[in-house]
Design a protein around this motif. Structure first.
Motif, PDB file in Angstrom:
ATOM      1  N   ARG A 199       0.810  -1.217   0.000  1.00 36.24           N
ATOM      2  CA  ARG A 199       0.000   0.000   0.000  1.00 36.24           C
ATOM      3  C   ARG A 199       0.845   1.270   0.000  1.00 36.24           C
TER       4      ARG A 199
ATOM      5  N   PRO B 192      -9.178  -1.954   3.047  1.00 33.68           N
ATOM      6  CA  PRO B 192      -9.380  -0.708   3.799  1.00 33.68           C
ATOM      7  C   PRO B 192      -9.041  -0.848   5.278  1.00 33.68           C
ATOM      8  N   THR B 193      -8.904   0.289   5.930  1.00 28.60           N
ATOM      9  CA  THR B 193      -8.830   0.378   7.381  1.00 28.60           C
ATOM     10  C   THR B 193     -10.012   1.206   7.857  1.00 28.60           C
ATOM     11  N   ALA B 194     -10.405   1.054   9.120  1.00 28.52           N
ATOM     12  CA  ALA B 194     -11.580   1.763   9.631  1.00 28.52           C
ATOM     13  C   ALA B 194     -11.351   2.196  11.075  1.00 28.52           C
ATOM     14  N   LYS B 195     -12.013   3.291  11.460  1.00 32.55           N
ATOM     15  CA  LYS B 195     -11.948   3.822  12.813  1.00 32.55           C
ATOM     16  C   LYS B 195     -13.293   4.451  13.142  1.00 32.55           C
TER      17      LYS B 195
ATOM     18  N   ALA C 230     -15.066   5.916   9.944  1.00 31.61           N
ATOM     19  CA  ALA C 230     -14.189   6.537   8.947  1.00 31.61           C
ATOM     20  C   ALA C 230     -13.343   5.453   8.297  1.00 31.61           C
ATOM     21  N   GLY C 231     -13.565   5.225   6.989  1.00 28.47           N
ATOM     22  CA  GLY C 231     -12.847   4.180   6.264  1.00 28.47           C
ATOM     23  C   GLY C 231     -11.827   4.753   5.305  1.00 28.47           C
ATOM     24  N   GLN C 232     -10.637   4.162   5.292  1.00 25.24           N
ATOM     25  CA  GLN C 232      -9.567   4.552   4.366  1.00 25.24           C
ATOM     26  C   GLN C 232      -9.117   3.320   3.598  1.00 25.24           C
ATOM     27  N   GLY C 233      -8.809   3.522   2.319  1.00 21.92           N
ATOM     28  CA  GLY C 233      -8.352   2.416   1.488  1.00 21.92           C
ATOM     29  C   GLY C 233      -8.311   2.841   0.044  1.00 21.92           C
ATOM     30  N   ASN C 234      -7.881   1.937  -0.823  1.00 25.39           N
ATOM     31  CA  ASN C 234      -7.901   2.221  -2.260  1.00 25.39           C
ATOM     32  C   ASN C 234      -8.472   0.993  -2.981  1.00 25.39           C
TER      33      ASN C 234
ATOM     34  N   ILE D 173     -11.655   3.835  -1.913  1.00 21.77           N
ATOM     35  CA  ILE D 173     -12.300   4.176  -0.654  1.00 21.77           C
ATOM     36  C   ILE D 173     -13.486   3.247  -0.439  1.00 21.77           C
TER      37      ILE D 173
ATOM     38  N   ASN E  36     -14.316  -2.708   0.505  1.00 18.74           N
ATOM     39  CA  ASN E  36     -14.069  -2.267  -0.873  1.00 18.74           C
ATOM     40  C   ASN E  36     -13.831  -3.501  -1.730  1.00 18.74           C
TER      41      ASN E  36
END
Length: 401
Positions: free
Chosen positions: A203, A236-239, A258-262, A264, A306
């Protein structure tokens, strides 16, 4: 050696050009300083090369430049070949300098400077023309890679002479190429160089620039490079964030995932630990509690998804008791006003006591003065009596309440 023998050897030099025999006879053919000198030259294709021929003692002879095909270019200051790229730079009895502008690979070879003594003496100058490599081209990347995939890239450059060297970088990190291939171009003079590189992506490589750089003498302290930006898809990662931070009973609470990734994450699902079914009240990445209750306490799980995969985040919700009503802004101002009023009241009391003290002392002085005037026949006696008093006289007192 007699004069006749010297003359004979000179004739041999003139007609037979038998240099070795002449030297053996002790009579050099021509003058020792008549040997021309040149130097080898290297030029980048498209630039100008200068050929200089020098001789110490021309012995009344002319200098001449010839190309690798033995065509005369200049004889003294006279042009012999109609090639406008070839120009005369300087012509003297001791020097013949010419230049070739816009040099090409066809101009490469062995050039000859000659001086027409007996015998003719020559000097060689080898001209090397460097072929400029073309801008490299990167191939092998077509679509985004997934985290953990192996990237395979190929870099190609043509037209270099001698063969160029290729190097790879990913950001500021140098990559070791797998292998390099060199092949001759169809013109038989330049070369095509091909280089391959492989590496595992993660990543952190998303958005990274992979650069292929050409290193070659013709580039003159510069380089040519091409970059390929790569995209990496990853899980993804999430918080989970709570609004407000300290939820209390009766409040409205929002839990945001709140999710982050590629790419999204676009899919979210909420679940309370201990329950097998998702929470139906969830909307996208936000879970809303309009009226918190103690029974809402527990661990809530957000599932963010995702195209690569799903991840989860947990939040321990502890609903606190409703806090007692906090004073409003107007109440706060009232408290401040009360404190100020108490301070003012205390100041007034202090002023009253201070005034009473001063007035009381002033009354005592007037009483002494009055006592002296009552018993005295005149003013002077009254003052004396007020200061010292009369023994045995009645003392008058005046009191102020």
């Amino acid at each position: 050696m007699s004069d006749s023998n010297v003359a004979r050897e000179r004739l041999r030099c003139a007609f037979a050009w038998d240099r070795a025999s002449a030297f053996q006879a002790g009579v050099p053919c021509g003058v020792a300083g008549s040997q021309p000198t040149t130097s080898d030259e290297t030029v980048v294709a498209g630039y100008k090369v200068v050929l200089r021929c020098l001789v110490e003692d021309p012995d009344d002879s002319s200098l001449q430049w010839s190309n690798p095909a033995q065509q005369t270019l200049y004889f003294g200051e006279k042009r012999a070949l109609r090639d406008l790229r070839i120009q005369l730079e300087n012509s003297t009895p001791n020097e013949l300098t010419i230049s070739i502008d816009n040099a090409t690979l066809a101009d490469e070879g062995e050039y000859t400077c000659s001086i027409f003594t007996m015998p003719v003496r020559t000097a060689k100058a080898i001209v090397t023309v460097l072929g400029i490599p073309q801008k490299p081209q990167i191939s092998g990347y077509k679509e985004p890679l997934r985290e953990g995939d192996k990237a395979r890239l190929t870099c190609v450059t043509s037209g270099s002479k001698p063969a160029a060297r290729l190097s790879w970088q990913k950001g500021d990190i140098e990559l070791k190429s797998k292998n390099s291939e060199v092949s001759e171009d169809p013109n038989g003079k330049t070369f095509t160089v091909t280089s391959h590189v492989e590496f595992i992506v993660d990543r952190e490589d998303n958005g990274a620039e992979v650069t292929c750089t050409v290193d070659h003498a013709s580039l003159q302290n510069s380089d040519k490079a091409t970059s390929q930006k790569i995209e990496v898809f990853y899980k993804p990662t999430a918080k989970i964030e709570s609004i407000p931070n300290y939820p209390q009973e009766g409040q409205t609470l929002e839990l945001r995932c709140a999710g982050q990734g590629n790419p999204i994450p676009q899919e979210f699902a909420w679940q309370k630990e201990g329950m097998n079914t998702p929470i139906s009240e969830s909307q996208d990445n936000v879970l809303i509690f309009p009226n918190l209750n103690k029974s809402d306490s527990g661990i809530y799980i957000c599932h963010a998804t995702n195209i690569i995969g799903t991840t989860e985040a947990r939040y321990n919700l502890a609903v606190n008791d409703a806090s007692p009503m906090q004073p409003s802004r107007s109440t706060y101002h009232a408290v401040i006003g009360g404190v100020v009023a108490v301070v003012v009241f205390l100041l007034l009391i202090l002023l009253i006591f201070l005034g009473h003290y001063l007035i009381r002392h002033k009354g005592t002085y007037l009483t002494h003065e009055a006592k002296g005037s009552d018993d005295a026949p005149d003013a002077d006696t009254a003052i004396i009596n007020a200061e010292g008093g009369q023994p045995g006289g009645d003392e008058k007192k005046e009191y102020f309440i």
